[in-house]
Design a protein around this motif. Structure first.
Motif, PDB file in Angstrom:
ATOM      1  N   TRP A  21       7.718   4.027   9.287  1.00  0.00           N
ATOM      2  CA  TRP A  21       7.088   4.511   8.045  1.00  0.00           C
ATOM      3  C   TRP A  21       7.005   6.038   8.093  1.00  0.00           C
ATOM      4  O   TRP A  21       5.917   6.622   8.177  1.00  0.00           O
ATOM      5  N   PRO A  22       8.160   6.710   8.038  1.00  0.00           N
ATOM      6  CA  PRO A  22       8.192   8.161   8.244  1.00  0.00           C
ATOM      7  C   PRO A  22       7.493   8.965   7.142  1.00  0.00           C
ATOM      8  O   PRO A  22       7.079  10.105   7.378  1.00  0.00           O
ATOM      9  N   ASP A  23       7.369   8.390   5.947  1.00  0.00           N
ATOM     10  CA  ASP A  23       6.774   9.133   4.828  1.00  0.00           C
ATOM     11  C   ASP A  23       5.269   8.914   4.714  1.00  0.00           C
ATOM     12  O   ASP A  23       4.627   9.513   3.841  1.00  0.00           O
ATOM     13  N   ALA A  24       4.724   8.078   5.568  1.00  0.00           N
ATOM     14  CA  ALA A  24       3.286   7.781   5.498  1.00  0.00           C
ATOM     15  C   ALA A  24       2.514   8.659   6.474  1.00  0.00           C
ATOM     16  O   ALA A  24       3.045   9.096   7.504  1.00  0.00           O
ATOM     17  N   ALA A  25       1.264   8.927   6.150  1.00  0.00           N
ATOM     18  CA  ALA A  25       0.390   9.627   7.090  1.00  0.00           C
ATOM     19  C   ALA A  25       0.213   8.776   8.340  1.00  0.00           C
ATOM     20  O   ALA A  25       0.402   7.559   8.311  1.00  0.00           O
ATOM     21  N   ASP A  26      -0.158   9.420   9.447  1.00  0.00           N
ATOM     22  CA  ASP A  26      -0.269   8.699  10.724  1.00  0.00           C
ATOM     23  C   ASP A  26      -1.201   7.491  10.622  1.00  0.00           C
ATOM     24  O   ASP A  26      -0.889   6.413  11.137  1.00  0.00           O
ATOM     25  N   SER A  27      -2.321   7.686   9.965  1.00  0.00           N
ATOM     26  CA  SER A  27      -3.288   6.581   9.862  1.00  0.00           C
ATOM     27  C   SER A  27      -2.719   5.435   9.023  1.00  0.00           C
ATOM     28  O   SER A  27      -2.926   4.254   9.339  1.00  0.00           O
ATOM     29  N   ARG A  28      -2.007   5.799   7.960  1.00  0.00           N
ATOM     30  CA  ARG A  28      -1.401   4.780   7.099  1.00  0.00           C
ATOM     31  C   ARG A  28      -0.290   4.054   7.837  1.00  0.00           C
ATOM     32  O   ARG A  28      -0.169   2.822   7.758  1.00  0.00           O
ATOM     33  N   ALA A  29       0.547   4.790   8.568  1.00  0.00           N
ATOM     34  CA  ALA A  29       1.626   4.168   9.330  1.00  0.00           C
ATOM     35  C   ALA A  29       1.067   3.224  10.392  1.00  0.00           C
ATOM     36  O   ALA A  29       1.594   2.123  10.606  1.00  0.00           O
ATOM     37  N   ALA A  30      -0.007   3.643  11.061  1.00  0.00           N
ATOM     38  CA  ALA A  30      -0.641   2.785  12.067  1.00  0.00           C
ATOM     39  C   ALA A  30      -1.172   1.508  11.425  1.00  0.00           C
ATOM     40  O   ALA A  30      -1.078   0.410  12.005  1.00  0.00           O
ATOM     41  N   GLY A  31      -1.738   1.620  10.230  1.00  0.00           N
ATOM     42  CA  GLY A  31      -2.223   0.449   9.515  1.00  0.00           C
ATOM     43  C   GLY A  31      -1.085  -0.483   9.126  1.00  0.00           C
ATOM     44  O   GLY A  31      -1.215  -1.710   9.211  1.00  0.00           O
ATOM     45  N   ASN A  32       0.039   0.096   8.689  1.00  0.00           N
ATOM     46  CA  ASN A  32       1.212  -0.716   8.355  1.00  0.00           C
ATOM     47  C   ASN A  32       1.709  -1.479   9.580  1.00  0.00           C
ATOM     48  O   ASN A  32       2.122  -2.640   9.483  1.00  0.00           O
ATOM     49  N   LEU A  33       1.682  -0.819  10.719  1.00  0.00           N
ATOM     50  CA  LEU A  33       2.113  -1.466  11.955  1.00  0.00           C
ATOM     51  C   LEU A  33       1.198  -2.645  12.291  1.00  0.00           C
ATOM     52  O   LEU A  33       1.675  -3.743  12.643  1.00  0.00           O
ATOM     53  N   ARG A  34      -0.105  -2.458  12.176  1.00  0.00           N
ATOM     54  CA  ARG A  34      -1.029  -3.561  12.461  1.00  0.00           C
ATOM     55  C   ARG A  34      -0.795  -4.725  11.508  1.00  0.00           C
ATOM     56  O   ARG A  34      -0.826  -5.894  11.917  1.00  0.00           O
ATOM     57  N   SER A  35      -0.548  -4.424  10.243  1.00  0.00           N
ATOM     58  CA  SER A  35      -0.318  -5.491   9.258  1.00  0.00           C
ATOM     59  C   SER A  35       0.968  -6.264   9.564  1.00  0.00           C
ATOM     60  O   SER A  35       1.005  -7.496   9.460  1.00  0.00           O
ATOM     61  N   ALA A  36       2.018  -5.524   9.931  1.00  0.00           N
ATOM     62  CA  ALA A  36       3.292  -6.175  10.248  1.00  0.00           C
ATOM     63  C   ALA A  36       3.146  -7.078  11.470  1.00  0.00           C
ATOM     64  O   ALA A  36       3.689  -8.191  11.508  1.00  0.00           O
ATOM     65  N   LEU A  37       2.416  -6.610  12.472  1.00  0.00           N
ATOM     66  CA  LEU A  37       2.173  -7.420  13.662  1.00  0.00           C
ATOM     67  C   LEU A  37       1.366  -8.667  13.318  1.00  0.00           C
ATOM     68  O   LEU A  37       1.661  -9.771  13.809  1.00  0.00           O
TER      69      LEU A  37
END
Length: 267
Positions: A66-82
């Motif tokens: 998620w290169p276009d997302a802020a770090d916190s948003r990208a981390a949240g996306n990762l948790r959701s995908a997992l």
């Protein structure tokens, strides 16, 4: 079919082989006879971990996916995908505060295929390596339609490795006297990359080993016309020399009927 080929490689693994991540054709997961559909929102994560192998930082994975997302948003996306992945399939990825990696025993189809190709190229195939022929084009379809940089690089690596493996398998099959199967594999390699000269040479050698000089002449003539049309060049002289060195070439010149029958859809 490629599924049959990969299944044969899976069956040849040591006892204890677990889930198999399938990236050829689409992202799926198999476990024995069971197949699992991967949630759309988790496919990129599963493919990323599979292609990069080993343990990786969670921050690196999130920032790359998620290169276009802020770090916190990208981390949240990762948790959701997992979370979605773990809901659909038993936990495949082990996670701690800073890292993630596949749990022990998880296999990846392209790792099995490229390892097979490596054994072929180095001349050390296992007995089962020659039992199933890799003749389906899906072997070259690593994540079709994906254009991320981390996919494109791996796709090219797998493509070249498979081609080298198929060309080497052709030689192993010829040596074993299985010339008809050698022609099959060589045709698949040449069909995947029609301009690749080493694949065309493997096909020519297989035809000649089978005793089919006319078929060899046809394949070389087809390749010559394809090169002339696409690149304006001639095949390397060694191909004509290989054909000309065949004993029948000195006693049975090609006839007009043979020339006519050699015309195919590439002309």
């Amino acid at each position: 079919m490629s599924a049959d080929f990969v299944d044969a490689l899976v069956a040849g693994q040591p006892m204890g082989a677990d889930f198999v991540i399938r990236l050829l054709g689409d992202v799926r997961v198999s476990h024995g006879a069971s197949w699992y559909e991967v949630p759309e929102g988790s496919k990129r994560l599963l493919a990323f971990v599979a292609l990069h192998r080993g343990r990786m930082g969670r921050g690196h994975a999130a920032a790359t996916l998620w290169p276009d997302a802020a770090d916190s948003r990208a981390a949240g996306n990762l948790r959701s995908a997992l979370w979605r992945l773990n809901q659909a399939i038993v936990e495949l990825i082990e996670v701690d505060r800073h890292h993630l990696a596949f749990r022990p025993g998880v296999l990846v189809d392209i790792d099995l295929v490229t390892s097979w190709a490596g054994r072929m190229v180095t001349g050390r195939p296992m007995p089962d390596d020659l039992l199933v022929l890799p003749t389906h084009g899906l072997l070259f379809d690593l994540l079709p339609g994906w254009y991320d940089d981390w996919v494109l690089t791996e796709r090219e690596r797998v493509r070249l490795r498979v081609l080298h493996g198929m060309e080497a398998m052709t030689r192993h099959l010829v040596k074993a006297g299985r010339c008809a199967e050698a022609v099959e594999v060589a045709l698949a390699a040449a069909g995947a990359e029609p301009l690749r000269e080493s694949a065309q040479q493997s096909l020519l050698e297989a035809h000649l080993a089978e005793g089919n000089w006319v078929e060899g002449h046809r394949s070389l003539d087809t390749y010559r016309r394809l090169l002339a049309r696409e690149l304006g060049v001639e095949p390397h002289p060694r191909l004509a020399e290989l054909l000309g060195s065949y004993p029948r070439a000195r006693t049975s010149p090609i006839t007009d009927r043979d020339r006519a029958s050699s015309i195919n859809i590439l002309s």
